[in-house]
Design a protein around this motif. Structure first.
Motif, PDB file in Angstrom:
ATOM      1  N   SER A  57      42.017  36.412  39.977  1.00  0.00           N
ATOM      2  CA  SER A  57      41.780  37.332  38.865  1.00  0.00           C
ATOM      3  C   SER A  57      40.310  37.717  38.881  1.00  0.00           C
ATOM      4  N   SER A 109      38.656  39.569  36.776  1.00  0.00           N
ATOM      5  CA  SER A 109      38.081  39.393  35.441  1.00  0.00           C
ATOM      6  C   SER A 109      38.079  37.931  35.019  1.00  0.00           C
ATOM      7  N   ALA A 129      48.060  39.045  38.739  1.00  0.00           N
ATOM      8  CA  ALA A 129      48.645  40.260  38.175  1.00  0.00           C
ATOM      9  C   ALA A 129      48.280  41.482  39.024  1.00  0.00           C
ATOM     10  N   LYS A 137      37.808  44.802  36.919  1.00  0.00           N
ATOM     11  CA  LYS A 137      38.488  46.028  36.510  1.00  0.00           C
ATOM     12  C   LYS A 137      37.874  46.680  35.269  1.00  0.00           C
ATOM     13  N   THR A 197      40.283  36.786  33.124  1.00  0.00           N
ATOM     14  CA  THR A 197      40.734  36.791  31.724  1.00  0.00           C
ATOM     15  C   THR A 197      42.205  37.177  31.569  1.00  0.00           C
ATOM     16  N   THR A 198      42.877  37.511  32.653  1.00  0.00           N
ATOM     17  CA  THR A 198      44.267  37.988  32.548  1.00  0.00           C
ATOM     18  C   THR A 198      45.141  36.857  32.003  1.00  0.00           C
ATOM     19  N   SER A 199      45.834  37.144  30.881  1.00  0.00           N
ATOM     20  CA  SER A 199      46.467  36.059  30.118  1.00  0.00           C
ATOM     21  C   SER A 199      47.546  35.314  30.896  1.00  0.00           C
ATOM     22  N   SER A 200      48.347  36.030  31.695  1.00  0.00           N
ATOM     23  CA  SER A 200      49.415  35.347  32.449  1.00  0.00           C
ATOM     24  C   SER A 200      48.819  34.387  33.478  1.00  0.00           C
TER      25      SER A 200
END
Ligand SMILES: O=P(O)(O)OC[C@H]1O[C@](O)(CO)[C@@H](O)[C@@H]1O
Length: 188
Positions: A90, A92, A48, A138, A94-97
């Motif tokens: 990613s 984090s 993302a 982030k 944790t980004t859902s996509s």
């Protein structure tokens, strides 16, 4: 301090943060990525925001080397299947996509490699292999390993890792600059 000096100092600080990460990278994790890129039928990339922009730059270079590369979300991207590689990034983790792409790829028995700053994140657990980047994420608002804003260091270093991987693959291919040139876009 005037603006020129301030900006120059900031540039040097950015380079120094990236240099420190380069010294911390686990070469075995990079070796696995190089191996999986070579072994994959096709390479899919997905991330993302700015992490995604870094992967898109790398995807173009892998295409220049002759690999079949797809960017998840583009209209011409097919289904991922067994034998394919999904490369995710990613900070984090944790980004859902990104997580749902990892889950789908695993369910199709594709290989999943994730570049992340959190080795305990859900993404790290889902991936077959990770490349750990000890950068701020982030949402790292407290005392941070980086002076830069949000996930900037992670996003920069994701690109640098993949530039390094590209150079390794290129050197191993023995291809000349001229040989790669016909793959460059001529409609732009
Ligand atoms: O790398 P992450 O943690 O998945 O975040 C994805 C993106 O989200 C952003 O904060 C933008 O929403 C970008 O800076 C970052 O690249």
């Amino acid at each position: 301090m005037n603006t020129d000096t301030l900006t120059n100092n900031n540039l040097l600080a950015i380079l120094e943060e990236n240099r420190q990460l380069a010294n911390q990278i686990n070469p075995q994790q990079i070796k696995v990525l190089v191996h999986e890129i070579k072994a994959a039928k096709r390479i899919f990339v997905m991330a993302a925001g700015r992490s995604g922009l870094a992967l898109k730059m790398a995807a173009m270079r892998f295409m220049h080397l002759g690999y079949t590369v797809f960017i998840v979300g583009e209209t011409n991207t097919p289904a991922i299947l067994k034998g394919d590689l999904l490369l995710l990034a990613s900070g984090s983790g944790t980004t859902s996509s990104v997580l749902s792409s990892a889950e789908k790829a695993r369910s199709q028995q594709a290989t999943v490699i994730a570049i992340t700053a959190d080795e305990e994140s859900k993404l790290a657990v889902l991936a077959d292999n990770i490349i750990l980047v000890n950068a701020a994420t982030k949402t790292d608002f407290g005392v941070s390993v980086s002076k830069q804003y949000a996930g900037s260091l992670f996003e920069q270093f994701t690109l640098f890792i993949l530039e390094g991987v590209f150079m390794t693959l290129w050197q191993e291919s023995g291809l000349t600059k001229e040989a790669l040139w016909p793959k460059h876009a001529n409609l732009e």
